[in-house]
Design a protein around this motif. Sequence first.
Motif, PDB file in Angstrom:
ATOM      1  N   LYS A  34       0.765  -1.242   0.000  1.00 24.93           N
ATOM      2  CA  LYS A  34       0.000   0.000   0.000  1.00 24.93           C
ATOM      3  C   LYS A  34       0.797   1.294   0.000  1.00 24.93           C
ATOM      4  CE  LYS A  34      -0.618  -0.701   4.942  1.00 24.93           C
ATOM      5  NZ  LYS A  34      -1.240  -1.585   5.883  1.00 24.93           N
ATOM      6  N   GLU A  35       2.102   1.248  -0.041  1.00 17.83           N
ATOM      7  CA  GLU A  35       2.834   2.517   0.114  1.00 17.83           C
ATOM      8  C   GLU A  35       3.587   2.980  -1.124  1.00 17.83           C
ATOM      9  OE1 GLU A  35       5.300   1.904   3.584  1.00 17.83           O
ATOM     10  OE2 GLU A  35       3.583   1.801   4.945  1.00 17.83           O
ATOM     11  N   MET A  36       3.589   2.187  -2.191  1.00 18.16           N
ATOM     12  CA  MET A  36       4.451   2.560  -3.318  1.00 18.16           C
ATOM     13  C   MET A  36       3.788   3.539  -4.284  1.00 18.16           C
ATOM     14  SD  MET A  36       6.960  -0.533  -4.227  1.00 18.16           S
ATOM     15  CE  MET A  36       5.883  -1.481  -5.289  1.00 18.16           C
ATOM     16  N   PHE A  40      10.180   7.544  -1.261  1.00 22.89           N
ATOM     17  CA  PHE A  40       8.774   7.924  -1.434  1.00 22.89           C
ATOM     18  C   PHE A  40       7.847   6.817  -0.954  1.00 22.89           C
ATOM     19  CE2 PHE A  40      11.502  10.015  -4.415  1.00 22.89           C
ATOM     20  CZ  PHE A  40      11.049  11.317  -4.442  1.00 22.89           C
ATOM     21  N   ARG A  41       6.963   7.159  -0.035  1.00 27.32           N
ATOM     22  CA  ARG A  41       5.972   6.178   0.427  1.00 27.32           C
ATOM     23  C   ARG A  41       4.651   6.890   0.619  1.00 27.32           C
ATOM     24  NH1 ARG A  41       9.345   2.637   4.987  1.00 27.32           N
ATOM     25  NH2 ARG A  41      11.251   2.466   3.728  1.00 27.32           N
ATOM     26  N   HIS A  42       3.579   6.235   0.120  1.00 32.35           N
ATOM     27  CA  HIS A  42       2.259   6.833   0.231  1.00 32.35           C
ATOM     28  C   HIS A  42       1.654   6.468   1.576  1.00 32.35           C
ATOM     29  CE1 HIS A  42      -1.601   8.376  -0.879  1.00 32.35           C
ATOM     30  NE2 HIS A  42      -1.060   8.855  -1.977  1.00 32.35           N
ATOM     31  N   GLU A  43       2.058   7.248   2.617  1.00 33.34           N
ATOM     32  CA  GLU A  43       1.572   7.004   3.968  1.00 33.34           C
ATOM     33  C   GLU A  43       0.785   8.217   4.419  1.00 33.34           C
ATOM     34  OE1 GLU A  43       4.169   4.730   6.602  1.00 33.34           O
ATOM     35  OE2 GLU A  43       5.839   5.653   5.533  1.00 33.34           O
ATOM     36  N   ARG A  44       0.103   8.101   5.568  1.00 38.02           N
ATOM     37  CA  ARG A  44      -0.593   9.257   6.109  1.00 38.02           C
ATOM     38  C   ARG A  44       0.440  10.202   6.719  1.00 38.02           C
ATOM     39  NH1 ARG A  44      -3.064  11.045  10.620  1.00 38.02           N
ATOM     40  NH2 ARG A  44      -2.496   9.268  11.919  1.00 38.02           N
ATOM     41  N   GLY A  95       7.276  13.020  11.624  1.00 42.38           N
ATOM     42  CA  GLY A  95       8.205  11.903  11.434  1.00 42.38           C
ATOM     43  C   GLY A  95       7.781  10.914  10.364  1.00 42.38           C
ATOM     44  N   ARG A  96       6.706  11.230   9.653  1.00 44.07           N
ATOM     45  CA  ARG A  96       6.231  10.321   8.594  1.00 44.07           C
ATOM     46  C   ARG A  96       5.765  11.172   7.416  1.00 44.07           C
ATOM     47  NH1 ARG A  96       5.661   5.239   8.971  1.00 44.07           N
ATOM     48  NH2 ARG A  96       5.537   5.071  11.230  1.00 44.07           N
ATOM     49  N   TYR A  97       6.491  11.101   6.334  1.00 47.51           N
ATOM     50  CA  TYR A  97       6.196  11.944   5.179  1.00 47.51           C
ATOM     51  C   TYR A  97       6.105  11.088   3.936  1.00 47.51           C
ATOM     52  CZ  TYR A  97       7.842  14.985   8.808  1.00 47.51           C
ATOM     53  OH  TYR A  97       8.003  15.584  10.021  1.00 47.51           O
TER      54      TYR A  97
HETATM   55 MG    MG Z   1       6.795   1.988   7.567  1.00 48.02          MG
END
Ligand code: MG
Length: 428
Positions: free
Chosen positions: A65-67, A113-117, A121-123
Amino acid sequence: MPDPIQAVKGMNDILPPESARWEWFEDVVRTVMRRYGYLNVRVPIVEPTPLFVRGLGEVTDIVEKEMYSFIDSMNGDALTLRPEGTAGVVRAAVEHSMLYDGGKRLYYMGPMFRHERPQRGRYRQFHQVGVEALGFGGPDVDAEVILIARALWRELGLPDVRLELNTLGQAEERRVHREALIRHFEAHREQLDADAQRRLHSNPLRILDTKNPAMQALVEAAPKLGDFLGESSLKHLDAVRAQLDAAGQPYRINPRLVRGMDYYNLTVFEWVTDRLGSQGTVCGGGRYDGLVELVGGKPAPGIGWGLGIERVLDLLQQVNAAPPAAVPDVYAVVPDAAALPQVMAALETLRAAGINVLMHAAGKDGPGSMKSQFKKADASGARHALVFGAAELAAGQVAVKPLRDAAAQQSTRPLADVPSWAHTLLNA
Ligand code: MG
Ligand code: ATP
């Protein structure tokens, strides 16, 4: 006016003065890497999608789910913005036969690059430093890469970063453990949440990583990998421990520590802090002896880590660790625009002699009043103003006016012999 365009959510601009902290950090990284003999590699930010699907494993958070994956509209290629650095470095090592004459110690820095919320500390675009030691199978290099991270904390003045250590054993040991895990979780199916149900057969190890409080007891009671490890795996861990002990690096053995990617075996570790809330892992890594072969190379062992630069900088800010202030040594004051060609030439000589010079930018209406120029000179933090007045220039000289030391006298210096006095301008 058209609507202003904003940056993509979760992708940040890094601007002055914050960028000074980044440059400082990067300088420290380069210094430390030289100290350990690790060489820089720069690989593309975009890679073929199958590299990550194959390398990281299909049932991982990142691949599931993050790519940021897309089809190149020009030729239909499946591409992905790199979510991590190891797969690309290993691909490059295989593609260029880098290991033909022995192991390589490598490091990189750059955006991931990660498609996270997005949250603290999380981008979605974040930055990592990573080391990858390829071709070395012994526990000595495990200890070495771990200690490189410690050297970074020390050099940066970061307190309170703890080391957690575990071993994942070898694939065959994990397979047997995995079957035992599946049997354990199947026997208590009704206690599994939806995520765990889905992972039960695909990736039961990740169930151990659950943050769901309702499942903690079940996870506690699950069979431990440690009980399935053979002698050689245990020996490897013991050797890493002995070297960390000798180097005076404390650690906590955390049997729950598993890493997000499938490729890890034997040693895994994380550097964690309590100062960053729930995003407390600043650096994580481990051994990945199967990855080179998985990416299509001749089998070769590997170990490395990735460090989240944003989290480290956040930590640095919290402890008020600051880079040395970036102020110019001198500020050039230009009374008359007609003098600019001569001034420009003189400033180039100064810079060539190693002096940091900020030139007053005259603009199209001329340089402005002396008063406003001196105000800017003062605000720049420079220790001296260089005043290029008509009389001084006619005599082949420049006036040096101290800005920070009230007792110091103004002087004039010859432009023909900058190196003889340039060093007196340097900020202490
Ligand atoms: Mg992670
Ligand atoms: P987390 O559990 O925090 O999601 P991870 O296991 O996904 O971390 P790794 O893939 O091991 O992280 O990446 C190494 C380091 O990169 C992490 O320890 C963290 O410091 C940093 N990192 C990972 N994802 C992000 C992100 N989205 N934004 C900022 N930093 C990140």
